[in-house]
Write an enzyme that holds these catalytic residues in place. Structure first.
Site, PDB file in Angstrom:
ATOM      1  N   GLU A   1       0.823  -1.210   0.000  1.00  0.00           N
ATOM      2  CA  GLU A   1       0.000   0.000   0.000  1.00  0.00           C
ATOM      3  C   GLU A   1       0.856   1.260   0.000  1.00  0.00           C
ATOM      4  O   GLU A   1       0.573   2.222  -0.712  1.00  0.00           O
ATOM      5  CB  GLU A   1      -0.927   0.037   1.229  1.00  0.00           C
ATOM      6  CG  GLU A   1      -1.907  -1.109   1.307  1.00  0.00           C
ATOM      7  CD  GLU A   1      -1.429  -2.273   2.171  1.00  0.00           C
ATOM      8  OE1 GLU A   1      -2.262  -2.879   2.857  1.00  0.00           O
ATOM      9  OE2 GLU A   1      -0.213  -2.586   2.156  1.00  0.00           O
TER      10      GLU A   1
ATOM     11  N   CYS B   1      -2.792  -3.033   7.388  1.00  0.00           N
ATOM     12  CA  CYS B   1      -2.353  -2.984   8.786  1.00  0.00           C
ATOM     13  C   CYS B   1      -2.582  -1.560   9.302  1.00  0.00           C
ATOM     14  O   CYS B   1      -2.944  -0.662   8.529  1.00  0.00           O
ATOM     15  CB  CYS B   1      -0.879  -3.368   8.872  1.00  0.00           C
ATOM     16  SG  CYS B   1       0.235  -2.103   8.187  1.00  0.00           S
TER      17      CYS B   1
END
Length: 169
Positions: free
Chosen positions: A64, A92
């Site tokens: 990401e 996360c």
């Protein structure tokens, strides 16, 4: 009749997630945990990335983050307005925070992260009162494919470790 709680995904959503799965395989080929991501604006991929923490010696080199960094350069802006991120594993906390800061509008993930998922599995930073940006988050797109890719990787990794212990010990 009640409305289904199962998210409905478009063929375009599936196409972008399949690209993220291909990128996850690239991470795995480089010895990384197989997670891939693509960022889409106006129906076009503008950035993509995969995990590179091990090779880059950088704990922040998640799929990401790599994708967000690339998109910022492409758009010449840190705000990634009107974009959708497709990622094979639930973000996360670090990645969720970065997605909120970058103003990604929609996050679509494949498999839930049972240990560190920050989009509803372990915690949900996107629905926190501290969140300063609203993002639509939906999970489960090609979940079986994404989960199996990760599980196969960790099975192989555990087997390699056992074999190394036998040889070395």
């Amino acid at each position: 009749m009640t409305e289904s709680l199962i998210p409905q995904f478009t063929p375009q959503d599936e196409c972008f997630m399949r690209r993220a799965i291909v990128l996850a395989a690239q991470a795995e080929a480089n010895g990384e945990v197989p997670v891939g991501a693509v960022l889409v604006k106006d129906g076009e991929i503008i950035a993509e990335g995969w995990n590179a923490s091990i090779g880059n010696h950088d704990a922040t080199a998640h799929a990401e983050i790599a994708t967000i960094r690339q998109a910022g350069l492409v758009l010449n802006n840190y705000r990634l307005l009107d974009t959708t991120l497709y990622v094979t594993l639930e973000p996360c906390p670090m990645c969720a925070g970065a997605l909120l800061h970058s103003r990604v509008n929609r996050i679509v993930f494949g498999a839930p992260d049972l240990k560190a998922g920050a989009a509803g599995t372990v915690l949900n930073l996107f629905e926190s009162q501290a969140a300063f940006h609203y993002a639509e988050v939906v999970g489960g797109l090609l979940e079986d494919d994404c989960r199996e890719q990760l599980q196969q990787f960790f099975r192989r990794r555990r087997k390699e470790i056992r074999q190394q212990r036998k040889i070395g010990g």
